[in-house]
Design a protein around this motif. Structure first.
Motif, short mmCIF file in Angstrom:
data_model
loop_
_atom_site.label_atom_id
_atom_site.label_comp_id
_atom_site.label_asym_id
_atom_site.label_seq_id
_atom_site.Cartn_x
_atom_site.Cartn_y
_atom_site.Cartn_z
N SER A 48 -2.24 11.03 -0.87
CA SER A 48 -1.31 11.01 -1.99
C SER A 48 -1.55 12.22 -2.91
O SER A 48 -2.69 12.52 -3.26
CB SER A 48 -1.49 9.72 -2.78
N LYS A 49 -0.49 12.87 -3.33
CA LYS A 49 -0.62 14.01 -4.23
C LYS A 49 -1.22 13.59 -5.57
O LYS A 49 -2.10 14.27 -6.10
CB LYS A 49 0.74 14.67 -4.44
N LYS A 50 -0.78 12.46 -6.13
CA LYS A 50 -1.30 12.01 -7.42
C LYS A 50 -2.79 11.69 -7.34
O LYS A 50 -3.57 12.09 -8.19
CB LYS A 50 -0.53 10.77 -7.91
N ILE A 51 -3.21 10.99 -6.30
CA ILE A 51 -4.63 10.65 -6.16
C ILE A 51 -5.45 11.91 -5.91
O ILE A 51 -6.55 12.06 -6.45
CB ILE A 51 -4.82 9.61 -5.05
N SER A 71 0.82 -1.22 0.00
CA SER A 71 0.00 0.00 0.00
C SER A 71 0.85 1.26 0.00
O SER A 71 0.50 2.25 -0.63
CB SER A 71 -0.93 0.01 1.21
N ILE A 72 1.96 1.22 0.72
CA ILE A 72 2.84 2.39 0.76
C ILE A 72 3.45 2.64 -0.62
O ILE A 72 3.42 3.76 -1.12
CB ILE A 72 3.95 2.20 1.82
N VAL A 111 -6.25 -5.54 -0.13
CA VAL A 111 -5.12 -6.19 -0.78
C VAL A 111 -3.86 -5.68 -0.10
O VAL A 111 -3.71 -4.47 0.10
CB VAL A 111 -5.08 -5.86 -2.29
N GLY A 112 -2.97 -6.60 0.26
CA GLY A 112 -1.77 -6.14 0.93
C GLY A 112 -0.66 -7.17 0.95
O GLY A 112 -0.89 -8.37 0.85
N LEU A 113 0.54 -6.66 1.08
CA LEU A 113 1.74 -7.45 1.30
C LEU A 113 2.43 -6.79 2.48
O LEU A 113 2.99 -5.70 2.35
CB LEU A 113 2.63 -7.46 0.06
#
Length: 188
Positions: free
Chosen positions: A65-68, A35-36, A180-182
């Motif tokens: 997030s700047k992009k989002i 996620s990061i 969803v994650g790792l």
């Protein structure tokens, strides 16, 4: 002779004390690396193991997030999720305790911003379009499947995939909440 008998009687006690396994570690703290990196979202989890099959926990997520944010402001997306609090219950699907599959059910309290284009009418009766921004808050229920492995009984790696659906304010909130994650973690 008395000393030898005493030593022989105490020897099993000392041997049993040496064979005791390390104390059971019931708590785990994790950070979702996927996620990061992929979404600029911070997800932190705490999990408490109740026994060898069940655990409970909570994940807290925050995104800025700047992009989002730019995509939201440009109109490429209508929702901008900001935070999420996600309690969960897990069941171990495997026999092992070092590497295992698990199933999870969760609830998600999620909130953020909503953007839509609306048609308004002025006092002369002429119509015009404008963009309105509003906040949303919703509760989702869902499920997930995952795989977890431990290294040295302390360090964890976890992969998780799941989905839920928002229930309250479906006009403004996203229809689907993904899980969803790792993650990497530490068990103590």
């Amino acid at each position: 002779m008395k000393k030898v008998i005493c030593i022989l009687l105490l020897l099993p006690i000392f041997a049993a004390a040496q064979d005791d396994p390390a104390p059971i570690k019931n708590n785990e703290f994790r950070i979702d690396v996927l996620s990061i990196v992929a979404f600029s979202k911070l997800n932190v989890s705490y999990e408490r193991f109740l026994n060898k099959d069940f655990s409970i926990g909570v994940t807290v997520g925050y995104s800025d997030s700047k992009k989002i944010n730019d995509d939201f402001d440009s109109g490429y997306r209508s929702t901008l999720p900001k935070y999420e609090v996600l309690p969960f219950v897990r069941y171990n699907l495997s026999k092992g305790q070092q590497r295992f599959y698990f199933a999870e059910i969760f609830a998600s309290a999620n909130a953020g911003d909503f953007r839509e284009t609306v048609r308004l009418t002025n006092e002369t009766g002429n119509g015009y379009y404008t963009i309105q921004k509003d906040d949303y808050f919703d509760i989702a229920l869902g499920g997930a499947l995952g795989y977890k492995m431990y290294f040295n009984d302390k360090f964890a790696a976890e992969f998780l995939v799941g989905f839920g659906t928002n229930l309250l304010d479906r006009d403004k909130s996203p229809d689907v909440v993904s899980r969803v994650g790792l993650s990497v973690g530490y068990r103590f």
